[in-house]
Design a protein around this motif. Structure first.
Motif, PDB file in Angstrom:
ATOM      1  N   THR A 189       0.823  -1.205   0.000  1.00  0.00           N
ATOM      2  CA  THR A 189       0.000   0.000   0.000  1.00  0.00           C
ATOM      3  C   THR A 189       0.860   1.259   0.000  1.00  0.00           C
ATOM      4  N   ASN A 213       0.443   4.299  -2.678  1.00  0.00           N
ATOM      5  CA  ASN A 213       0.237   5.686  -2.262  1.00  0.00           C
ATOM      6  C   ASN A 213       1.329   6.608  -2.779  1.00  0.00           C
ATOM      7  N   TYR A 214       2.544   6.121  -2.837  1.00  0.00           N
ATOM      8  CA  TYR A 214       3.669   6.925  -3.290  1.00  0.00           C
ATOM      9  C   TYR A 214       3.613   7.193  -4.792  1.00  0.00           C
ATOM     10  N   GLU A 215       3.251   6.172  -5.569  1.00  0.00           N
ATOM     11  CA  GLU A 215       3.312   6.252  -7.025  1.00  0.00           C
ATOM     12  C   GLU A 215       2.040   6.750  -7.696  1.00  0.00           C
ATOM     13  N   ALA A 216       0.934   6.729  -7.003  1.00  0.00           N
ATOM     14  CA  ALA A 216      -0.330   7.072  -7.661  1.00  0.00           C
ATOM     15  C   ALA A 216      -1.294   7.707  -6.664  1.00  0.00           C
ATOM     16  N   THR A 217      -2.291   8.364  -7.225  1.00  0.00           N
ATOM     17  CA  THR A 217      -3.378   8.877  -6.406  1.00  0.00           C
ATOM     18  C   THR A 217      -4.671   8.272  -6.934  1.00  0.00           C
ATOM     19  N   ASN A 218      -5.629   8.144  -6.079  1.00  0.00           N
ATOM     20  CA  ASN A 218      -6.934   7.622  -6.476  1.00  0.00           C
ATOM     21  C   ASN A 218      -6.823   6.250  -7.144  1.00  0.00           C
ATOM     22  N   TRP A 219      -5.977   5.403  -6.613  1.00  0.00           N
ATOM     23  CA  TRP A 219      -5.765   4.088  -7.185  1.00  0.00           C
ATOM     24  C   TRP A 219      -6.832   3.103  -6.706  1.00  0.00           C
TER      25      TRP A 219
END
Length: 99
Positions: A4, A8-14
């Motif tokens: 997780t 959270n680090y690589e994307a938003t709204n995943w």
């Protein structure tokens, strides 16, 4: 990052659900000591007997379809089998020739 934290680090709204991951390291406990935890709605094999847990049809023959008694049969987010749709893959690659 992993799990997780990486999402959270690589994307938003995943969205990450209906997946199976092979847990070679025992991270499924999700305790506080260097574990790799994934979001709720996903599945984990645990660290022991991974292939037996997943229950592929015939690994030795390269048939990675899920057996009817696999705990991951019909458990993807779209209610299909988790992983590759091998029937569709074979259909769309039929007749393809590698040079």
């Amino acid at each position: 990052y992993a799990g997780t934290a990486a999402l959270n680090y690589e994307a938003t709204n995943w969205q990450y659900r209906g997946n199976v991951y092979a847990d070679y390291y025992g991270a499924y406990d999700c305790d506080t000591q260097q574990t790799i935890c994934y979001p709720v709605g996903n599945y984990n094999t645990g660290p022991n007997n991974i292939l037996e847990t997943i229950k592929f049809t015939d690994v030795a023959a390269g048939n990675y379809r899920l057996r009817p008694d696999s705990p991951f049969k019909g458990r993807a987010a779209n209610k299909r089998d988790v992983g590759c749709n091998f029937d569709l893959l074979e259909e769309i690659t039929r007749g393809v020739v590698q040079k």
